[in-house]
Design an enzyme around this catalytic site. Structure first.
Site, PDB file in Angstrom:
ATOM      1  N   ASP A 129     -35.853 -48.595  48.833  1.00 30.41           N
ATOM      2  CA  ASP A 129     -35.375 -49.465  49.902  1.00 30.41           C
ATOM      3  C   ASP A 129     -34.973 -48.669  51.146  1.00 30.41           C
ATOM      4  O   ASP A 129     -35.132 -49.135  52.270  1.00 30.41           O
ATOM      5  CB  ASP A 129     -34.186 -50.288  49.417  1.00 30.41           C
ATOM      6  N   GLY A 130     -34.470 -47.452  50.945  1.00 28.03           N
ATOM      7  CA  GLY A 130     -34.085 -46.627  52.092  1.00 28.03           C
ATOM      8  C   GLY A 130     -35.273 -46.277  52.964  1.00 28.03           C
ATOM      9  O   GLY A 130     -35.172 -46.246  54.197  1.00 28.03           O
ATOM     10  N   ASN A 187     -29.638 -54.627  56.505  1.00 28.76           N
ATOM     11  CA  ASN A 187     -28.690 -54.836  55.417  1.00 28.76           C
ATOM     12  C   ASN A 187     -27.305 -55.245  55.885  1.00 28.76           C
ATOM     13  O   ASN A 187     -26.801 -56.289  55.507  1.00 28.76           O
ATOM     14  CB  ASN A 187     -28.572 -53.567  54.565  1.00 28.76           C
ATOM     15  N   GLU A 188     -26.673 -54.364  56.691  1.00 30.83           N
ATOM     16  CA  GLU A 188     -25.289 -54.638  57.048  1.00 30.83           C
ATOM     17  C   GLU A 188     -24.868 -53.884  58.293  1.00 30.83           C
ATOM     18  O   GLU A 188     -25.472 -52.884  58.680  1.00 30.83           O
ATOM     19  CB  GLU A 188     -24.341 -54.277  55.910  1.00 30.83           C
ATOM     20  N   THR A 225     -27.045 -56.939  48.197  1.00 25.58           N
ATOM     21  CA  THR A 225     -27.278 -56.116  47.007  1.00 25.58           C
ATOM     22  C   THR A 225     -27.046 -54.634  47.273  1.00 25.58           C
ATOM     23  O   THR A 225     -27.204 -53.817  46.357  1.00 25.58           O
ATOM     24  CB  THR A 225     -28.727 -56.302  46.509  1.00 25.58           C
ATOM     25  N   ALA A 226     -26.677 -54.271  48.490  1.00 28.51           N
ATOM     26  CA  ALA A 226     -26.545 -52.869  48.863  1.00 28.51           C
ATOM     27  C   ALA A 226     -25.069 -52.466  48.978  1.00 28.51           C
ATOM     28  O   ALA A 226     -24.301 -52.638  48.042  1.00 28.51           O
ATOM     29  CB  ALA A 226     -27.308 -52.615  50.162  1.00 28.51           C
ATOM     30  N   LEU A 277     -22.273 -54.838  47.833  1.00 29.74           N
ATOM     31  CA  LEU A 277     -22.010 -54.971  46.406  1.00 29.74           C
ATOM     32  C   LEU A 277     -21.023 -53.906  45.932  1.00 29.74           C
ATOM     33  O   LEU A 277     -20.114 -54.180  45.143  1.00 29.74           O
ATOM     34  CB  LEU A 277     -23.316 -54.878  45.626  1.00 29.74           C
ATOM     35  N   SER A 278     -21.173 -52.689  46.439  1.00 29.87           N
ATOM     36  CA  SER A 278     -20.278 -51.605  46.026  1.00 29.87           C
ATOM     37  C   SER A 278     -18.864 -51.799  46.563  1.00 29.87           C
ATOM     38  O   SER A 278     -17.912 -51.216  46.040  1.00 29.87           O
ATOM     39  CB  SER A 278     -20.833 -50.253  46.485  1.00 29.87           C
TER      40      SER A 278
END
Length: 272
Positions: A64-65, A137-138, A179-180, A183-184
């Site tokens: 994904d990266g 993603n964010e 999901t990235a 999530l953590s």
């Protein structure tokens, strides 16, 4: 017809697969552009990733990266992900099917004018008149992490107050990004078909839980910290000096992901 290939840097398997895809497409008369690092590994001429927007299709080979990296250069060009990673929420094509799948998408472009695509939203962060590149993603707004760090933050969602308190930072994610990093940090999983944003306070002193909301704009105000940063997808950084305000909304251009549909629930099985 022009196809760009961006492979995971320093990965022999990714470079070998990029070579296989390149040779097959060249036999079909397609112009192929390799990213500079992959081209150097294979002994060919390379092209900057930020010029991949000139391609009809961009193929990302890696995890994904790698796709996030390729997407920054692709801009509005469709990106197809070949998964060499462990999870692969963005990469739907397995390596053994890569050559045939890329060929099929090229044929679709030739006959229909475009490949199969699904659109996913990207975020835009603006502060003091400066706008970061779109984030898939964010976007994270944070002070220094760790004991004695963080900042006072206030979060407004479409003009309504949601959170005020001290935190390491605030994370705003798309469903793709749920999901990235989200999530953590204890944020929820969100199905990619849900039209929403996720707002998660990072190590906040308040008890407000993460929020999933259908919103047009999130505003994060940062005070009581010597310095803070705005980070998009862990790759782009903008330093800000509190008191400062960051506005996060949807970028006008979503990312177009090409190729077969993603098996979201199958990918969930690979999460630890």
């Amino acid at each position: 017809m022009r196809v760009g290939i961006v492979a995971r840097r320093g990965n022999e398997r990714a470079a070998s697969l990029a070579s296989d895809v390149r040779e097959r497409l060249r036999k079909d008369g397609v112009e192929v552009r390799l990213d500079e690092a992959t081209a150097d590994a294979l002994g060919h001429a390379g092209h900057p990733v930020d010029r991949m927007s000139e391609c009809d299709l961009v193929v990302s080979i890696g995890g994904d990266g790698t796709l996030l990296f390729a997407a920054r250069g692709a801009d509005e060009a469709p990106v197809m992900g070949v998964n060499l990673g462990e999870v692969g929420f963005l990469n739907a094509t397995p390596p053994e099917e890569a050559v045939a799948t890329v060929e099929r998408e090229v044929e679709r472009i030739e006959t229909d004018g475009q490949p199969r695509t699904r659109t996913v939203p990207r975020l835009r962060a603006t502060t003091d008149g400066r706008t970061l590149p779109p984030a898939l993603n964010e976007v994270v707004v944070q002070g220094r992490r760790g004991p004695g760090g963080g900042a006072d933050v206030a979060v407004e969602i479409d003009g309504a107050s949601y959170l005020e308190g001290h935190a390491d930072g605030v994370l705003v994610a798309t469903p793709t990004g749920s999901t990235a990093y989200n999530l953590s940090e204890g944020g929820p999983l969100v199905h990619p078909d849900v039209d929403a944003l996720v707002v998660t306070a990072m190590c906040g002193t308040e008890t407000m839980p993460p929020l999933v909301v259908d919103a047009d704009e999130v505003v994060v105000r940062v005070t009581n910290a010597p310095e803070a940063v705005v980070v998009g997808d862990g790759r782009t950084r903008e330093t800000i000096t509190p008191p400062a305000e960051v506005t996060i909304d949807l970028a006008p251009e979503p990312l177009r992901i090409a190729g077969p549909p993603l098996e979201f629930f199958s990918a969930l099985d690979k999460l630890d």
